[in-house]
Every structure is written in C-alpha cells, then in structure tokens.
Design a protein around this motif. Structure first.
Motif, PDB file in Angstrom:
ATOM      1  N   GLU A  39       0.851  -1.188   0.000  1.00 50.49           N
ATOM      2  CA  GLU A  39       0.000   0.000   0.000  1.00 50.49           C
ATOM      3  C   GLU A  39       0.888   1.240   0.000  1.00 50.49           C
ATOM      4  OE1 GLU A  39      -3.150   0.108  -0.350  1.00 50.49           O
ATOM      5  OE2 GLU A  39      -3.605  -2.032  -0.140  1.00 50.49           O
ATOM      6  N   LEU A  40       0.721   2.081  -1.000  1.00 49.39           N
ATOM      7  CA  LEU A  40       1.607   3.224  -1.184  1.00 49.39           C
ATOM      8  C   LEU A  40       1.599   4.158   0.019  1.00 49.39           C
ATOM      9  CD1 LEU A  40       3.502   4.761  -3.107  1.00 49.39           C
ATOM     10  CD2 LEU A  40       1.483   5.957  -3.966  1.00 49.39           C
ATOM     11  N   ASP A  41       0.424   4.491   0.527  1.00 49.53           N
ATOM     12  CA  ASP A  41       0.326   5.414   1.649  1.00 49.53           C
ATOM     13  C   ASP A  41       1.043   4.862   2.878  1.00 49.53           C
ATOM     14  OD1 ASP A  41      -0.640   7.794   2.932  1.00 49.53           O
ATOM     15  OD2 ASP A  41      -2.116   6.568   3.951  1.00 49.53           O
ATOM     16  N   ARG A  42       0.843   3.595   3.162  1.00 53.21           N
ATOM     17  CA  ARG A  42       1.493   2.963   4.318  1.00 53.21           C
ATOM     18  C   ARG A  42       3.005   2.888   4.112  1.00 53.21           C
ATOM     19  NH1 ARG A  42       2.626   2.490   9.277  1.00 53.21           N
ATOM     20  NH2 ARG A  42       3.269   0.426   9.971  1.00 53.21           N
ATOM     21  N   LEU A  43       3.421   2.574   2.907  1.00 49.80           N
ATOM     22  CA  LEU A  43       4.846   2.476   2.593  1.00 49.80           C
ATOM     23  C   LEU A  43       5.556   3.798   2.854  1.00 49.80           C
ATOM     24  CD1 LEU A  43       6.935   0.478   0.999  1.00 49.80           C
ATOM     25  CD2 LEU A  43       6.516   2.059  -0.872  1.00 49.80           C
ATOM     26  N   LEU A  44       4.992   4.886   2.345  1.00 48.65           N
ATOM     27  CA  LEU A  44       5.618   6.187   2.512  1.00 48.65           C
ATOM     28  C   LEU A  44       5.538   6.674   3.954  1.00 48.65           C
ATOM     29  CD1 LEU A  44       4.359   7.881  -0.771  1.00 48.65           C
ATOM     30  CD2 LEU A  44       6.672   7.064  -0.268  1.00 48.65           C
ATOM     31  N   ASP A  45       4.498   6.281   4.663  1.00 43.97           N
ATOM     32  CA  ASP A  45       4.387   6.633   6.076  1.00 43.97           C
ATOM     33  C   ASP A  45       5.504   5.971   6.876  1.00 43.97           C
ATOM     34  OD1 ASP A  45       3.166   7.808   8.363  1.00 43.97           O
ATOM     35  OD2 ASP A  45       2.247   5.895   8.841  1.00 43.97           O
ATOM     36  N   ILE A  46       5.785   4.707   6.591  1.00 44.98           N
ATOM     37  CA  ILE A  46       6.886   4.002   7.255  1.00 44.98           C
ATOM     38  C   ILE A  46       8.207   4.708   6.967  1.00 44.98           C
ATOM     39  CG2 ILE A  46       8.257   1.869   7.220  1.00 44.98           C
ATOM     40  CD1 ILE A  46       5.643   0.344   6.735  1.00 44.98           C
ATOM     41  N   PHE A  47       8.415   5.065   5.702  1.00 50.87           N
ATOM     42  CA  PHE A  47       9.661   5.719   5.313  1.00 50.87           C
ATOM     43  C   PHE A  47       9.825   7.049   6.047  1.00 50.87           C
ATOM     44  CE2 PHE A  47      12.315   8.071   2.158  1.00 50.87           C
ATOM     45  CZ  PHE A  47      13.422   7.224   2.203  1.00 50.87           C
ATOM     46  N   HIS A  48       8.741   7.831   6.110  1.00 53.95           N
ATOM     47  CA  HIS A  48       8.822   9.118   6.799  1.00 53.95           C
ATOM     48  C   HIS A  48       9.106   8.939   8.281  1.00 53.95           C
ATOM     49  CE1 HIS A  48       6.811  12.371   9.175  1.00 53.95           C
ATOM     50  NE2 HIS A  48       7.697  13.065   8.486  1.00 53.95           N
ATOM     51  N   GLN A  49       8.472   7.985   8.925  1.00 55.23           N
ATOM     52  CA  GLN A  49       8.687   7.766  10.358  1.00 55.23           C
ATOM     53  C   GLN A  49      10.144   7.446  10.656  1.00 55.23           C
ATOM     54  OE1 GLN A  49       5.928   4.972  12.131  1.00 55.23           O
ATOM     55  NE2 GLN A  49       4.184   5.855  11.057  1.00 55.23           N
ATOM     56  N   GLU A  50      10.769   6.623   9.811  1.00 56.66           N
ATOM     57  CA  GLU A  50      12.172   6.279  10.032  1.00 56.66           C
ATOM     58  C   GLU A  50      13.079   7.485   9.801  1.00 56.66           C
ATOM     59  OE1 GLU A  50      13.525   3.307  11.256  1.00 56.66           O
ATOM     60  OE2 GLU A  50      11.388   3.205  11.754  1.00 56.66           O
ATOM     61  N   LEU A  51      12.774   8.294   8.807  1.00 58.66           N
ATOM     62  CA  LEU A  51      13.574   9.488   8.563  1.00 58.66           C
ATOM     63  C   LEU A  51      13.420  10.495   9.699  1.00 58.66           C
ATOM     64  CD1 LEU A  51      13.162  10.216   4.742  1.00 58.66           C
ATOM     65  CD2 LEU A  51      14.898   8.862   5.908  1.00 58.66           C
ATOM     66  N   ALA A  52      12.209  10.584  10.241  1.00 59.30           N
ATOM     67  CA  ALA A  52      11.985  11.478  11.373  1.00 59.30           C
ATOM     68  C   ALA A  52      12.806  11.028  12.576  1.00 59.30           C
ATOM     69  CB  ALA A  52      10.498  11.517  11.724  1.00 59.30           C
TER      70      ALA A  52
END
Length: 309
Positions: A54-67
């Motif tokens: 799921e694109l939205d979930r994928l990018l949310d995971i990526f953002h959380q790790e970068l944060a």
C-alpha cells in the motif's frame, strides 16, 4: 530564510550507494558518536518496507524512520501522472527534493523538510536511505495500477461493478457507524439504443465516455462514479442527504442536456433519466440500488430527462 535543494535519483546510482553503505556496515570500535547510524537504519528500513504494498502505508513508514534518524519533520510525495499527492508530518523551513526514476521510468518526486539546514552528511545519508525505497516504491505503484485496472471500467474510466460493490458496502458501514446520511443516484442515458443503431457501437462508446466525463465534472472530489452496465451509471454520495442528492442529480441532468456532443460534425442531443435515494435504516446495499433503479425507470416512464426521488 528557507533553503531548497533539488536532485534526481536514478535507481542504478541509488543501488550503488546502497551497496556501499552495506559494505561499510561495521562501525569503528572507538567511542565516537556518529550523527546517523546509516547501516543500522538501512537494515531496519529495508525490512519494514517489505511489509506492505500500500503506497500510503509504505511512505508513512519511510517518513517515520527518517523522522527518527534524520530529524526530518515533513515529507511530501507527488506523482501527477498517477494523481498522487501525499503529505506526512509538518512542513518545515529547510527543504530538499528528489526526482525518483528507475531505468528511465518516472516514479515520483519526494520533498523533505526539517527545522535545521540539511548538511552534507545528512544529504548523503538521506540519499542512501532513498535507495532502499526504490524497489518497494516501484512495486507499490505497480500494485496500485493492477488493483485500479481490476476495479475500473476501461471504456469510461469509472469504477466497475466490483468497485461499486466494495465501495457501497464500505460506505454503508461508515454511514451506520457515524450516523451520517448516504445517498445514491442511478443515471441512464435516454434513447441510447438509437445512437448505437444509427451511428454504430463505436460512436455509442464515445457517447458513453462523454456522458461519464460530464457527470464526473458535476461531482465533488469525495463523490464516486461507477458504470453499472450498458448505459447505466451509479453515483455514490457519502454524507449527503436526499435534498442535496436531488440538487446534484439536477446538476448532472442539466449539464448533460447542455453538453455539446457531435458525431461526424452532427450535433446529438443527449439526455439522462435519474433516480435519487437516501439510505433508510436497515437497508442493505442491494436494496438501495434496487430502489434507486426503480425510480430511474419511473423517470423514463414519466417522459425521460428528469429526476425522480
């Protein structure tokens, strides 16, 4: 004062960064604090990004790790070709952006922001971590395209019967849970058989596409349009009562009646008959469609080019 930096990341160069980071995974044993433990984050991130398509979930995971590891406050993803515009976190003063491509294929644009300026070390770490996103991002886009194809009517670019069934079941449950009104329109082209018989099915297809496009332009972004079959369409109006649904139905009827549609330079008058209903307590999805369908046929029997509620 804000700063904006832009780059293009291609898959091959990102993969090179990825392999270089993995080869340098072992940190020195001396007690030196490193700003970003890239190898450890990269390993964790690679595993997490494999857990969803799921694109939205994928990018949310990526953002959380970068944060967590780079103090990235906000992230924005855009892919205008696929109509994606997703935001995560809060936008901050200093920004950097990347155009993501793979083998010449455009995958989207990413913009990152944070309160502190991005230094060279942070940018290098960020670009390495973007490398872990490319395969999952490409797979998520392919998955979304496959799902969209399975749920869309290829001729009119509207949802198909399967998409309608899923969306209506979902909206009925949301209507029950939140106690909000749910309305439905059934739209049918008047005398459509005459268009097919007179001009052929190819021109009939063009009439269907024109009608679907005109109807879509009359709707809100949150409304949904589906092709039920033949020349019959369904409009799903969430959080909409019957009075508002009737206004939408009249807007569609007038717009199609006024539409400039031509076949071989010959103007063709096109009208539609509509039924409009609001879901009643205990009414199922099937009951709702059947009741609306009967009203649409009543509109046809009453002279066509009208709305029945």
């Amino acid at each position: 004062m804000s700063s904006i930096q832009g780059n293009t990341i291609d898959f091959d160069s990102a993969r090179l960064k990825l392999s270089q980071a993995n080869s340098a995974a072992a940190p020195p044993k001396r007690a030196v604090s490193r700003p970003v433990p890239v190898a450890a984050v990269l390993q964790r991130l690679t595993q997490l990004l494999q857990t969803t398509l799921e694109l939205d979930r994928l990018l949310d995971i990526f953002h959380q790790e970068l944060a967590r590891c780079l103090a990235v406050d906000g992230m924005e993803y855009r892919n205008d070709g696929r109509r994606f515009h997703l935001r995560y976190g809060q936008s901050a003063t200093h920004r950097c952006s990347y155009r993501i491509t793979h083998a010449g294929e455009y995958l989207g644009d990413l913009q990152f922001s944070r309160q502190k300026r991005f230094g060279e070390v942070q940018l290098a770490s960020l670009e390495t971590l973007i490398g872990s996103l490319l395969y999952p991002l490409r797979n998520a886009l392919m998955y979304h395209e496959a799902v969209s194809s399975a749920l869309s009517d290829t001729l009119t670019n509207t949802g198909n019967r399967l998409a309608l069934s899923q969306a209506l079941d979902r909206e009925v449950q949301l209507s029950i849970r939140h106690r909000t009104p749910l309305s439905l329109l059934v739209v049918d082209i008047d005398h459509f058989k005459q268009i097919n018989d007179r001009f052929g099915h190819a021109y009939g297809d063009e009439a269907l596409k024109a009608m679907a496009s005109c109807t879509h332009d009359c709707l809100r972004a949150v409304d949904s349009l589906f092709r039920l079959g033949g020349e019959e369409f369904v409009v799903l109006l969430n959080n909409t009562d019957l009075a508002s649904a009737r206004i939408v139905a009249e807007r569609i009827r007038r717009a199609i009646e006024a539409m400039q549609f031509e076949i071989d330079g010959q103007p063709i008058c096109m009208t539609v008959s509509l039924g409009a209903v609001m879901r009643q307590p205990e009414e199922t999805s099937r009951d709702l469609i059947d009741r609306c369908d009967k009203l649409m046929y009543l509109a046809k029997q009453s002279g066509r080019n009208r709305v029945m509620v």
